[in-house]
Design a protein around this motif. Structure first.
Motif, PDB file in Angstrom:
ATOM      1  N   ALA A 126       0.824  -1.203   0.000  1.00  0.00           N
ATOM      2  CA  ALA A 126       0.000   0.000   0.000  1.00  0.00           C
ATOM      3  C   ALA A 126       0.860   1.255   0.000  1.00  0.00           C
ATOM      4  O   ALA A 126       0.568   2.240  -0.701  1.00  0.00           O
ATOM      5  N   GLN A 127       1.926   1.236   0.775  1.00  0.00           N
ATOM      6  CA  GLN A 127       2.807   2.411   0.831  1.00  0.00           C
ATOM      7  C   GLN A 127       3.398   2.715  -0.545  1.00  0.00           C
ATOM      8  O   GLN A 127       3.394   3.869  -1.006  1.00  0.00           O
ATOM      9  N   LEU A 128       3.883   1.693  -1.218  1.00  0.00           N
ATOM     10  CA  LEU A 128       4.502   1.907  -2.520  1.00  0.00           C
ATOM     11  C   LEU A 128       3.470   2.331  -3.565  1.00  0.00           C
ATOM     12  O   LEU A 128       3.744   3.201  -4.403  1.00  0.00           O
ATOM     13  N   LEU A 129       2.289   1.725  -3.535  1.00  0.00           N
ATOM     14  CA  LEU A 129       1.258   2.113  -4.503  1.00  0.00           C
ATOM     15  C   LEU A 129       0.849   3.563  -4.314  1.00  0.00           C
ATOM     16  O   LEU A 129       0.647   4.306  -5.287  1.00  0.00           O
ATOM     17  N   ASN A 130       0.730   3.982  -3.068  1.00  0.00           N
ATOM     18  CA  ASN A 130       0.371   5.387  -2.808  1.00  0.00           C
ATOM     19  C   ASN A 130       1.467   6.336  -3.263  1.00  0.00           C
ATOM     20  O   ASN A 130       1.190   7.415  -3.808  1.00  0.00           O
ATOM     21  N   ASP A 187      -2.534   4.488   5.425  1.00  0.00           N
ATOM     22  CA  ASP A 187      -1.209   4.920   5.003  1.00  0.00           C
ATOM     23  C   ASP A 187      -1.171   6.441   4.925  1.00  0.00           C
ATOM     24  O   ASP A 187      -2.078   7.063   4.365  1.00  0.00           O
ATOM     25  N   PRO A 188      -0.158   7.068   5.464  1.00  0.00           N
ATOM     26  CA  PRO A 188      -0.105   8.543   5.480  1.00  0.00           C
ATOM     27  C   PRO A 188      -0.099   9.164   4.091  1.00  0.00           C
ATOM     28  O   PRO A 188      -0.461  10.335   3.939  1.00  0.00           O
ATOM     29  N   CYS A 189       0.306   8.410   3.071  1.00  0.00           N
ATOM     30  CA  CYS A 189       0.442   8.991   1.740  1.00  0.00           C
ATOM     31  C   CYS A 189      -0.845   8.905   0.917  1.00  0.00           C
ATOM     32  O   CYS A 189      -0.886   9.414  -0.204  1.00  0.00           O
ATOM     33  N   PHE A 190      -1.857   8.247   1.448  1.00  0.00           N
ATOM     34  CA  PHE A 190      -3.053   8.022   0.635  1.00  0.00           C
ATOM     35  C   PHE A 190      -3.762   9.334   0.325  1.00  0.00           C
ATOM     36  O   PHE A 190      -3.948  10.183   1.192  1.00  0.00           O
ATOM     37  N   ALA A 228      -6.375  13.322   9.750  1.00  0.00           N
ATOM     38  CA  ALA A 228      -6.279  12.440  10.904  1.00  0.00           C
ATOM     39  C   ALA A 228      -4.919  11.773  11.013  1.00  0.00           C
ATOM     40  O   ALA A 228      -4.646  11.093  11.983  1.00  0.00           O
ATOM     41  N   ARG A 229      -4.069  11.934   9.996  1.00  0.00           N
ATOM     42  CA  ARG A 229      -2.767  11.263  10.013  1.00  0.00           C
ATOM     43  C   ARG A 229      -1.650  12.300   9.999  1.00  0.00           C
ATOM     44  O   ARG A 229      -1.668  13.234   9.198  1.00  0.00           O
ATOM     45  N   PRO A 230      -0.678  12.158  10.853  1.00  0.00           N
ATOM     46  CA  PRO A 230       0.480  13.058  10.801  1.00  0.00           C
ATOM     47  C   PRO A 230       1.293  12.792   9.547  1.00  0.00           C
ATOM     48  O   PRO A 230       1.251  11.709   8.981  1.00  0.00           O
ATOM     49  N   ALA A 231       2.062  13.771   9.124  1.00  0.00           N
ATOM     50  CA  ALA A 231       2.925  13.612   7.948  1.00  0.00           C
ATOM     51  C   ALA A 231       4.120  12.739   8.307  1.00  0.00           C
ATOM     52  O   ALA A 231       4.584  12.735   9.440  1.00  0.00           O
ATOM     53  N   VAL A 232       4.611  11.987   7.320  1.00  0.00           N
ATOM     54  CA  VAL A 232       5.782  11.140   7.527  1.00  0.00           C
ATOM     55  C   VAL A 232       6.835  11.518   6.515  1.00  0.00           C
ATOM     56  O   VAL A 232       6.547  12.016   5.442  1.00  0.00           O
ATOM     57  N   GLY A 233       8.064  11.243   6.850  1.00  0.00           N
ATOM     58  CA  GLY A 233       9.191  11.599   5.976  1.00  0.00           C
ATOM     59  C   GLY A 233       9.486  10.518   4.961  1.00  0.00           C
ATOM     60  O   GLY A 233      10.601  10.020   4.917  1.00  0.00           O
ATOM     61  N   SER A 234       8.526  10.115   4.203  1.00  0.00           N
ATOM     62  CA  SER A 234       8.716   9.057   3.210  1.00  0.00           C
ATOM     63  C   SER A 234       8.993   9.668   1.853  1.00  0.00           C
ATOM     64  O   SER A 234       9.071  10.866   1.681  1.00  0.00           O
ATOM     65  N   GLU A 294       2.230  10.800  21.965  1.00  0.00           N
ATOM     66  CA  GLU A 294       2.909   9.804  22.779  1.00  0.00           C
ATOM     67  C   GLU A 294       2.493   8.383  22.400  1.00  0.00           C
ATOM     68  O   GLU A 294       3.236   7.431  22.620  1.00  0.00           O
ATOM     69  N   ASP A 295       1.273   8.234  21.860  1.00  0.00           N
ATOM     70  CA  ASP A 295       0.772   6.905  21.519  1.00  0.00           C
ATOM     71  C   ASP A 295       1.169   6.471  20.118  1.00  0.00           C
ATOM     72  O   ASP A 295       0.855   5.343  19.716  1.00  0.00           O
ATOM     73  N   LEU A 296       1.822   7.331  19.359  1.00  0.00           N
ATOM     74  CA  LEU A 296       2.229   6.966  17.994  1.00  0.00           C
ATOM     75  C   LEU A 296       3.557   6.215  18.015  1.00  0.00           C
ATOM     76  O   LEU A 296       4.377   6.404  18.921  1.00  0.00           O
ATOM     77  N   CYS A 297       3.756   5.409  17.006  1.00  0.00           N
ATOM     78  CA  CYS A 297       5.010   4.661  16.853  1.00  0.00           C
ATOM     79  C   CYS A 297       6.165   5.655  16.759  1.00  0.00           C
ATOM     80  O   CYS A 297       6.141   6.571  15.930  1.00  0.00           O
ATOM     81  N   PRO A 298       7.175   5.525  17.612  1.00  0.00           N
ATOM     82  CA  PRO A 298       8.286   6.495  17.595  1.00  0.00           C
ATOM     83  C   PRO A 298       9.201   6.372  16.380  1.00  0.00           C
ATOM     84  O   PRO A 298      10.120   7.162  16.233  1.00  0.00           O
ATOM     85  N   ILE A 299       8.897   5.396  15.507  1.00  0.00           N
ATOM     86  CA  ILE A 299       9.735   5.209  14.322  1.00  0.00           C
ATOM     87  C   ILE A 299       9.090   5.857  13.102  1.00  0.00           C
ATOM     88  O   ILE A 299       9.695   6.680  12.413  1.00  0.00           O
ATOM     89  N   CYS A 300       7.826   5.495  12.829  1.00  0.00           N
ATOM     90  CA  CYS A 300       7.175   6.015  11.609  1.00  0.00           C
ATOM     91  C   CYS A 300       6.224   7.165  11.886  1.00  0.00           C
ATOM     92  O   CYS A 300       5.869   7.900  10.965  1.00  0.00           O
ATOM     93  N   TYR A 301       5.776   7.316  13.149  1.00  0.00           N
ATOM     94  CA  TYR A 301       4.805   8.356  13.489  1.00  0.00           C
ATOM     95  C   TYR A 301       3.583   8.309  12.576  1.00  0.00           C
ATOM     96  O   TYR A 301       2.941   9.315  12.320  1.00  0.00           O
ATOM     97  N   ALA A 302       3.224   7.123  12.112  1.00  0.00           N
ATOM     98  CA  ALA A 302       2.056   6.970  11.252  1.00  0.00           C
ATOM     99  C   ALA A 302       1.006   6.081  11.887  1.00  0.00           C
ATOM    100  O   ALA A 302      -0.178   6.227  11.607  1.00  0.00           O
ATOM    101  N   HIS A 303       1.433   5.148  12.712  1.00  0.00           N
ATOM    102  CA  HIS A 303       0.511   4.186  13.309  1.00  0.00           C
ATOM    103  C   HIS A 303       0.668   4.206  14.820  1.00  0.00           C
ATOM    104  O   HIS A 303       1.707   4.639  15.354  1.00  0.00           O
ATOM    105  N   SER A 304      -0.359   3.706  15.513  1.00  0.00           N
ATOM    106  CA  SER A 304      -0.292   3.617  16.977  1.00  0.00           C
ATOM    107  C   SER A 304       0.644   2.493  17.383  1.00  0.00           C
ATOM    108  O   SER A 304       0.858   1.529  16.643  1.00  0.00           O
ATOM    109  N   ILE A 305       1.166   2.614  18.589  1.00  0.00           N
ATOM    110  CA  ILE A 305       2.034   1.568  19.123  1.00  0.00           C
ATOM    111  C   ILE A 305       1.219   0.291  19.287  1.00  0.00           C
ATOM    112  O   ILE A 305       0.139   0.305  19.873  1.00  0.00           O
TER     113      ILE A 305
END
Length: 1342
Positions: free
Chosen positions: A1118-1122, A1184-1187, A1218-1224, A1286-1297
């Motif tokens: 999904a990430q790559l398709l977006n 996915d943040p890029c959708f 509803a989704r924070p931006a990610v550095g993808s 604080e509840d977001l994944c500290p790696i991607c900041y796209a999904h919840s822990i």
């Protein structure tokens, strides 16, 4: 002879004149009167009527020497004039090329100082003799048709690497390559020359003009009023570019095309010539006179009936003649002018060579009455003259000249002793004997008489919508049918005449392959075999020195004649030996590859270096083949490998520092045009650039004595009792049966090597003529259509169109006749059968070698190369005139080759990178065509499954692009909008744009074949991915990794291209950069198609989350398709700007191929799947943040349409908010709003515009997908609960822990940890080793 006077002693004491049964009863010395009459008849005093017999002085053998001396001296000048210089000429005699000071650049010069080959950019050389008065001529034999300037220059001319003859004020030249004349300036002049032509250079210093002739036809006066007078003298001179070669004839041989009033620069040997003609006349008198002892009278008879019966009177008479005749026959001028003309005259009556035994009798006489060195030199000069005459004879309709010279060559080679001498010392050592098997292609069809032979021309006039010829046009008119049939009849007439020459050439080879002529020593076949092997070695080891190679056009003809002759000998021997194989079942046994009996020089083996194989497989050789390698030899081979770098470095150092006089050994192919041993390499840099080849390693010890190639005997090759010869070391898997004569097996092995060296490349080059015919035919048809549409009022346009029509028609007339010649000599049905036979030989050889297990590694690489290339040639080069379907056993052969490609493209026994890539490319091409794809489907099930398993190996550390291409071809025709032959957007442009390669140059033809998917192989792929979960996960992860890399590289490159295009100081883009960019785009599309194929065949890999890697794979997908959608569909984005530049090389880059591939994947997971899977896919895609829902709307062209419900846009905005931006990769994309500025300024991409490529059902599915995503997006926006940072994944900041690591208790989302654990087991944060991952849910109190 030991005496040259009147003595009668014969020096051939050991020569048996004839057997007792052969002697006629009237043999003996005749009485004095009859002898006197006979001698007076043979040696008449003068041409006038002889005096009556009673008044003649009696003549006996004692007086014959003085009498003959007196006759020969009649008419000779008192002073032969050798030391007198002819007025108007200065310089030494004989005239040669000035190799001491008269050259510029790098040159190879032959031993006779008459042949020259250019070895630098533009080399020049002049002759040693100049002329200042009178009319003079010399001839140049053109050996190659490249860039050369031939003519005259003065001593003041100074040449360099850029300026040659004709580029300075006092030099004049003719250039037949560019069809121009040169004297500082240049203008059109003459005709184009070809290899095999003769240029005559004439200069008239009395009138001050220069003329050139081509094959005896004057090209007109080239220069007038040239500079003459005191101090001005002209030298013959030439300038030639790299690899071009010629041979000069200043008069050392008779001029082929003498011109009245013009003298050759070198004086002919007039006195010797007169003596030779007189002596030949006396020989003819002997041949035509017989002595009737009983009636004591002389009888006239036909010369053709003369036989050498050992009559002493005749032999003593001949001995006196040969005392004078033999030394003269060592001079090339006399051999060519006297002896060759006489022998040719014997054969002029026609009939087979067998009907003219006089030549055999004369050769017996030569060996009897001439000293050995004399007869050797005479035969050498005779064969050189014959080869030169054959090569440089003009083409005439009946090929009469070529037939004439080949008949005499055949007659000479029928003589056993002469044949063996020529084989041992001349044919491969001194001469380019392969020239005898070459039939040159006429460059000028009118002069070759093809207009009379093929009066009616024809070319294709019907083409399909893709521009290809229709093989059987249905709407062919009656006139077109008549023209085509008349053309075919003319081609048939031409073919029959060429076959006469080919039959003679095969006869020559049959003589050289004779293995029964053992009365005078070793049989001819074994001499030929050893020479043939050295010939192959020379061409294989000098691939870095183009000037030293046998020209490929010679190799093609030689290969076909040799195949015909070998098969005839094979079948002839098979008929005499019960149980032996016929030539149609021929193959090369595998033991030849490892028993050391045949030297393969430095050619690569499938398993690597031979020295390495000997060390690693010595135990296998001992157990399987009973061959023991000498440890000392293994050690020597190892040391040789260690020293290789040092020797290579030494080889690069110059070894001849003198420009003059340094004798360099050079291969026989470096001759021009006929001599073989050149010993002068001229260089103005005073340094030789040649590098010596490494000495060959000694053959390994294999329980038999090992000899060098030239030392081998019949026993070493054929074997004897207890000695298998070439077939030593038969493995257990190889049947113990008689195949054929072992010498023939080695020749067949050499034929395969020869095809690999240069024949295949030449077959591909000659196709260009057929391509030219096609292009001109298309241009002519297009011009005729324009003429039909041209308005009557535009007479100017109509006139230009009619001129173009005339030019195209004339060109097609010329090309169609030339194509007829090429089809008859190169692409005829018989030639196709030869290549097919070679393909079958290679297939059977590879199959037998494969059965030997590990010993398969000893097989030379060229066997696999020839198998692949021969199939390619049959498919691409010989059609449409001949079809592969008509070949015997065609389908079975295709299946056998398919099995070889399927098994060996991933064979661990094959280590060479190049051969592995070639196998992969061949398999990729194989699956592109319906017939060959069906052959792949016919191979055994286990082989098919093994092939598919190898194809599905991870795309890492191997040529994955070719593998991906193969999978794509298996899917093409089944995917979403994937039924096209050419990309739809290219069909709207010029036709030639659609023919550009899409993935790789080698597969450019195959890439435009009609789709032919393989449902069977798709089922195999589905079964493997379903049952082997680990393989499925690793395969798909590698595909996703490569897709991420390829698309990222593509985006980076188009950014660079856009920046370069916007720079004012640089308005062009590097071609290589464009090519790499297009390749990355094509790779991205093909990887997306493989993902579409996988998700269609095995959707559970992504949607069945009970599989351990399914969720991760789906999220990555999904990430790559977006990312792809956002990059391609955003308004006024980088992709659009580069596509709109329409740069050459980026024609394949467009919206359609990549968007349709992405759409196919989305439709499969969002529309065609089960409800649960669809929901999972939608949830992952939307999360996915890029959708961007805008990207999906873009597919249907609804991005800027006001009919799109506003609520959908609002829902999409809410989902995005509803989704924070990610550095993808896609985070830098800033798509314009659906109704933003500029939305209506361009026409949007829409699947609705491709009605011919997208079906109604497919468009409906896209609409369903859009509706489904719109609804899911609304629900997602309504149910979204704000999440704290604080509840977001500290790696991607796209999904919840959602996961916690053990034992360190650090946390992330499942997607991040799963992807990380694929390559690394250490924690992100503390680097502790992760032993487990558990689900994590936030406590309710929190």
């Amino acid at each position: 002879m030991s005496t040259k006077g009147g003595g009668t002693a014969l020096t051939r004491r050991n020569y048996e004149l004839s057997s007792d049964t052969d002697k006629p009863r009237n043999t003996g010395i005749v009485n004095e009167r009859l002898l006197s009459d006979y001698l007076h008849h043979v040696f008449p005093l003068n041409k006038q009527a002889p005096p009556p017999a009673p008044l003649r002085k009696p003549l006996s053998f004692q007086d014959l020497g003085a009498h003959l001396e007196r006759l020969l001296s009649e008419g000779e000048p008192a002073d032969d004039g050798k030391d007198q210089s002819v007025e108007g000429r200065l310089g030494p005699q004989p005239v040669v090329l000035d190799h001491t000071s008269g050259f510029e650049g790098l040159l190879f010069v032959d031993d006779d100082l008459l042949g020259v080959i250019g070895h630098s950019n533009f080399s020049s050389i002049r002759a040693t003799t100049c002329i200042y008065k009178g009319k003079w001529a010399y001839e140049v034999l053109i050996s190659s048709q490249g860039l050369m300037q031939i003519g005259w220059c003065t001593l003041n001319c100074r040449f360099n690497q850029e300026e040659g003859v004709g580029d300075t004020p006092d030099s004049y030249a003719y250039d037949g390559n560019r069809v121009r004349k040169w004297n500082v300036t240049t203008t059109n002049y003459g005709k184009s020359w070809a290899a095999g032509d003769i240029v005559s250079c004439l200069i008239d210093l009395d009138e001050g003009n220069i003329t050139f002739c081509l094959n005896g036809q004057s090209l007109g006066t080239a220069f007038v009023d040239i500079k003459t007078g005191p101090g001005v003298a002209y030298f013959p001179a030439i300038s030639l570019s790299f690899k071009e070669s010629v041979a000069f004839n200043f008069g050392s041989r008779p001029l082929r095309y003498p011109v009245d009033g013009y003298l050759p620069l070198q004086d002919p040997p007039s006195a010797d010539l007169a003596r030779a003609h007189k002596l030949l006349g006396y020989i003819k008198n002997v041949l035509s006179t017989s002595i009737d002892i009983q009636d004591e009278r002389l009888l006239e008879r036909e010369c053709a009936l003369w036989r050498l019966h050992g009559d002493p009177t005749v032999l003593i008479t001949m001995a006196h003649i040969f005392n004078y005749f033999a030394p003269l026959m060592c001079k090339v001028y006399l051999v060519e002018d006297v002896l060759m003309s006489f022998l040719l005259g014997i054969l002029e009556g026609g009939g087979s060579v067998d009907e003219h035994p006089l030549i055999q009798q004369l050769l017996n006489l030569f060996w009897l009455l001439m000293e050995e060195h004399e007869v050797n030199e005479c035969l050498k000069q005779l064969m050189m003259s014959l080869l030169r005459a054959y090569r440089f004879s003009p083409i005439i309709p009946d090929l009469g000249f070529q037939i004439h010279y080949l008949r005499l060559t055949t007659a000479i080679l029928r003589h056993e002793k002469s044949r063996k001498y020529l084989l041992n010392n001349v044919l491969f050592d001194v001469l380019r004997s392969v020239v005898f098997f070459y039939i040159k292609t006429p460059l000028r069809v009118k002069e070759a008489g093809l207009e009379e032979l093929i009066p009616t021309t024809w070319w294709p006039t019907h083409f399909d919508k893709e521009g290809k010829d229709e093989r059987e046009p249905r709407d062919e008119t009656a006139d077109e049918r008549l023209r085509r049939r008349a053309y075919e009849r003319g081609c048939l007439r031409l073919k029959k005449r060429i076959e006469v020459v080919e039959d003679l050439q095969v006869q020559i080879l049959r003589l050289l392959l004779n293995n029964k002529d053992k009365t005078t020593g070793e049989a001819s076949r074994y001499i030929f075999l050893n020479k043939f092997r050295k010939f192959l070695q020379e061409n294989a080891s000098n691939r870095g020195h183009p000037t030293a190679l046998c020209p490929p056009e010679y190799m093609v003809c030689f290969l076909h004649r040799l195949i015909t002759a070998v098969r005839a000998c094979w079948d002839e021997g098979g008929r005499k030996t019960a149980g032996s194989l016929g030539s149609e079942e021929a193959y090369v046994p595998p033991q030849i590859f490892y028993n050391g009996k045949v030297d393969y020089f430095d050619l690569q083996r499938l398993g690597g270096l031979l020295s390495h194989l000997k060390k690693t497989l010595k135990d296998d050789l001992a157990t399987k083949a009973n061959i023991i390698i000498d440890p000392a030899e293994i050690q020597a081979a190892s040391m040789d490998d260690l020293d290789e770098d040092e020797e290579s470095g030494a080889a690069q150092r110059p070894f001849g520092a003198a420009a003059v006089g340094g004798a360099l050994v050079r291969p026989s192919w470096l001759s021009s045009p006929t001599l073989g041993r050149a010993n002068r390499f001229l260089s103005t840099a005073a340094v030789s650039l040649m590098t010596p080849r490494r000495p060959l390693a000694q053959p390994e010890k294999v329980k038999v004595r090992t000899l060098a190639v030239e030392q081998r005997t019949e026993e070493d090759i054929e074997g004897s009792v207890g000695n298998d010869g070439l077939l030593l070391g038969r493995p257990q898997e190889e049947p113990d049966r008689l195949i054929a004569d072992k010498s023939l097996l080695e020749i067949v092995d050499g034929i395969v090597m020869m095809y690999n060296l240069s024949v295949h490349q030449q077959l591909g080059k000659m196709v260009v003529v057929a391509d030219d015919v096609h292009e001109y035919a298309v241009a002519l048809k297009d011009t005729e259509e324009k003429i039909a549409r041209c308005p009557a009022r535009r007479a100017d346009i109509l006139d230009e169109l009619q001129k173009s029509q005339k030019v195209f028609a004339e060109k097609l007339n010329h090309l169609s006749r030339r194509l007829a010649w090429i089809n008859a000599t190169i692409y005829a049905k018989e030639k196709m059968l030869d290549v097919y036979w070679l393909l079958c030989v290679c297939i059977r050889t590879i199959e037998h070698a494969d059965h030997t297990g590990s010993l398969f590694a000893f097989t030379p690489e060229f066997y696999l190369n020839v198998a692949m290339n021969a199939y390619s040639a049959l498919k691409n080069y010989f059609s449409p005139s001949n079809s592969m379907e008509e070949l015997p056993g065609y389908e079975e052969t295709l299946t056998q080759l398919a099995a070889i490609l399927a098994k060996h493209f991933a064979d661990p026994r094959i280590v060479g990178t190049d051969i592995k890539d070639s196998l992969m490319q061949a398999l990729a091409s194989y699956v592109c065509y319906p017939q060959s794809l069906r052959a792949v489907e016919r191979i055994p099930d286990e082989q098919r499954m093994a092939m598919m398993k190898n194809l599905l190996a991870p795309y890492e550390q191997r040529p994955w692009a070719q593998t991906n291409w193969i999978l794509v071809r298996l899917w093409r025709g089944c995917g979403f909008g994937y039924r096209y032959t050419r990309l739809p957007h290219l069909l709207k442009t010029k036709p030639e744009d659609a023919n550009l390669p899409s993935l790789q140059r080698d597969l450019s033809i195959a890439s435009f074949q009609k789709p032919c998917p393989s449902l069977l192989l798709q089922r195999h792929m589905a079964a493997l991915l379903t049952t082997d979960k680990d393989m499925a996960a690793s395969f798909l992860n590698s595909v996703l990794n490569q897709l991420n890399w390829a698309f990222s590289e593509f985006i980076g490159m188009i950014q660079e291209i856009q920046q370069a295009a916007e720079r004012p100081e640089r308005n062009f883009v590097d071609t290589r950069q464009l090519k790499v960019c297009a390749t990355c785009f094509d790779l991205s599309v093909s990887l997306l198609r493989v993902l579409e194929m996988t998700v269609t065949l095995v959707p559970e890999i992504f949607l069945d989350w009970t599989r351990p890697s399914a969720e991760l794979l789906l999220r990555r997908l999904a990430q790559l398709l977006n990312q792809v959608l956002n990059r391609v569909t955003a308004e006024k984005n980088l992709f659009d700007r580069v596509v709109n530049l329409r740069l050459p090389g980026l024609e394949s880059v467009d919206h359609y191929p990549i968007l349709v591939a992405v759409t196919g994947i989305l439709v499969r997971v969002l529309v065609d799947g089960e409800r649960q899977g669809m929901s999972r896919a939608a949830s992952v895609l939307l999360s996915d943040p890029c959708f961007q829902l805008h990207s999906i709307q873009h597919l249907l062209g609804e991005a800027g349409d006001s009919s799109v419900p506003a609520v959908a846009a609002a829902a999409a905005a809410a989902a995005a908010a509803a989704r924070p931006a990610v550095g993808s990769l896609a985070s830098t994309v800033a798509p314009a709003a659906a109704g933003g500025p500029g939305a209506s300024e361009r026409r949007h991409f829409s699947l609705h515009a491709y009605t011919d490529y997208i079906s109604v059902e497919e468009k409906e599915k896209v609409e369903q997908m859009l509706a489904f995503l719109t609804e899911e997006s609304k629900q997602a926006a309504a149910s979204t609960v704000p999440t704290s940072e604080e509840d977001l994944c500290p790696i991607c900041y796209a999904h919840s822990i959602s996961a916690v690591f053990k034992p360190c208790s650090h946390k992330s989302c499942k997607a991040c940890i799963n992807q990380h654990l694929m390559n690394n087991k250490d924690c992100f944060f503390c680097k502790a080793t992760i032993t487990g991952v558990e689900d994590y849910s936030k406590p309710a109190s929190s």
